[in-house]
Design a protein around this motif. Sequence first.
Motif, mmCIF file in Angstrom:
data_model
loop_
_atom_site.group_PDB
_atom_site.id
_atom_site.type_symbol
_atom_site.label_atom_id
_atom_site.label_comp_id
_atom_site.label_asym_id
_atom_site.label_seq_id
_atom_site.Cartn_x
_atom_site.Cartn_y
_atom_site.Cartn_z
ATOM 1 N N LYS A 262 34.841 80.495 26.999
ATOM 2 C CA LYS A 262 33.894 81.538 26.631
ATOM 3 C C LYS A 262 34.601 82.885 26.712
ATOM 4 N N ILE A 263 34.236 83.757 25.806
ATOM 5 C CA ILE A 263 34.883 85.055 25.702
ATOM 6 C C ILE A 263 33.827 86.111 25.988
ATOM 7 N N PRO A 264 33.776 86.623 27.210
ATOM 8 C CA PRO A 264 32.724 87.574 27.551
ATOM 9 C C PRO A 264 32.873 88.877 26.775
ATOM 10 N N ILE A 265 31.750 89.404 26.321
ATOM 11 C CA ILE A 265 31.695 90.748 25.768
ATOM 12 C C ILE A 265 30.916 91.578 26.779
ATOM 13 N N ASN B 3 36.178 81.302 32.875
ATOM 14 C CA ASN B 3 35.698 81.332 31.496
ATOM 15 C C ASN B 3 36.103 80.094 30.705
ATOM 16 N N VAL B 4 36.776 79.157 31.336
ATOM 17 C CA VAL B 4 37.104 77.883 30.691
ATOM 18 C C VAL B 4 35.951 76.914 30.887
ATOM 19 N N ILE B 5 35.402 76.434 29.788
ATOM 20 C CA ILE B 5 34.264 75.507 29.825
ATOM 21 C C ILE B 5 34.720 74.072 29.969
ATOM 22 N N ALA B 6 35.737 73.678 29.196
ATOM 23 C CA ALA B 6 36.188 72.280 29.191
ATOM 24 C C ALA B 6 37.686 72.246 28.954
ATOM 25 N N GLY C 139 23.178 76.283 26.795
ATOM 26 C CA GLY C 139 23.971 76.003 27.982
ATOM 27 C C GLY C 139 25.105 75.038 27.747
ATOM 28 N N SER C 140 25.120 74.403 26.595
ATOM 29 C CA SER C 140 26.176 73.441 26.283
ATOM 30 C C SER C 140 26.435 73.467 24.789
ATOM 31 N N ALA D 270 29.920 71.536 28.837
ATOM 32 C CA ALA D 270 29.097 72.505 29.560
ATOM 33 C C ALA D 270 29.872 72.965 30.776
ATOM 34 N N GLN D 271 29.554 74.172 31.251
ATOM 35 C CA GLN D 271 30.239 74.720 32.409
ATOM 36 C C GLN D 271 30.047 73.819 33.619
#
Length: 380
Positions: free
Chosen positions: A369-372, A79-82, A98-99, A114-115
């Motif tokens: 990112k923090i998934p729900i 979940n870490v993008i950058a 996406g970014s 971006a991932q």
Amino acid sequence: MKLARASSRTSAAAAAAVMAATLLAGCARFDDSTASPFTPEPSFGAAEINPADPDAPPTSTTPNPNGPPPGPCVDLDPNVIATCLDTTGGLVMLPGGGSALVAERRTGRIMQVAQGQSPIEIARVDVDASGDGGLLDLALSPSYGEDGLMYAYITTSSDNRVVRIAAGDTPKPVVTGIPRGTQGNRGAIDFYTPNQLLVLTGDAGNPASATDPSSLGGKLLRVESLVPTQSGPPPQVALSGIGTAGDVCIDPSGSIWVTDRTAVEDRLQRIDPLGAVISPVWTWPDRPGVAGCAAGPGAVAVALTTGKAMAVLATDKDTGAVTAAPSLLVQDRYGELNGAAIAPDGQIWASTVNKNGDAPGPNDDRVVKIPIPAGGGGFD
């Protein structure tokens, strides 16, 4: 720090369990004069659940066996993008979702993240980063896909201001003369309409400026003249009495949400779509450091710095009232959070400001990112 609409669904039973597990009794209060029952019942999930596979183990303890070993600028958390950014300012999703663009407060760099990709510097702005100043927030032109214009809230040696940034050109001032101080320079921007920019200004350490009609400090301003160097109508004051500015965000109904910090409490305030009703809908007497916000039709996400979490407040879609304590997502997982934005898939993106403190991690600062989980409630 800005809004991107998203949708998701879940069961009421799972929602009740998650909300019960995350209530923060005694840590906040709300204006019960406008309270009303939720319809439907709000539902938010713990961020460690992977929305693609709700039965998977928590992501923070599930390394990728085929990935690189952990180390500087390599993070096994999917979940870490950058990673390895300087301390961040604002965060805004790019078209397509996406970014995102994230501001580096002290360096003045605007980075595209971006991932699975290394951050890319797309612009740099000269700023005065002393105290808490610098490159503080970003907003995209409503016609960004055609004109590529960006707007930024920055600190200079003489003031805080809003500038317009075009590729291959020097930043052009749009709003100048916002007071600056040794602290309290935070500010935020977002477009309310294609022709109206909302500008949230802090009091620059001088609470009197927040109620002084001759000062641009401590206000939420409506700016309708966005052409640099061209005279136009002065900004209109939509809200006074702002302390240390947090963020301004807009939900799909047109309600405006504002976070700020005062000497006695942190707050979330709402201005209705007609601009006629201004109400504090939630306050935090424990002052967890409210920062970026992102709003959906039935929920508002608020990043907490000293609270080290993402607070999600379910709101009545008609009145905006908050009638239950916030859910806390990723508490103590990524450290101090600052920027907040909602991606089209319903996940919250956040940026960290751990390098503002004394003990940043080896991969700070980061965008995560923090998934729900399926059924993320009011971000539909």
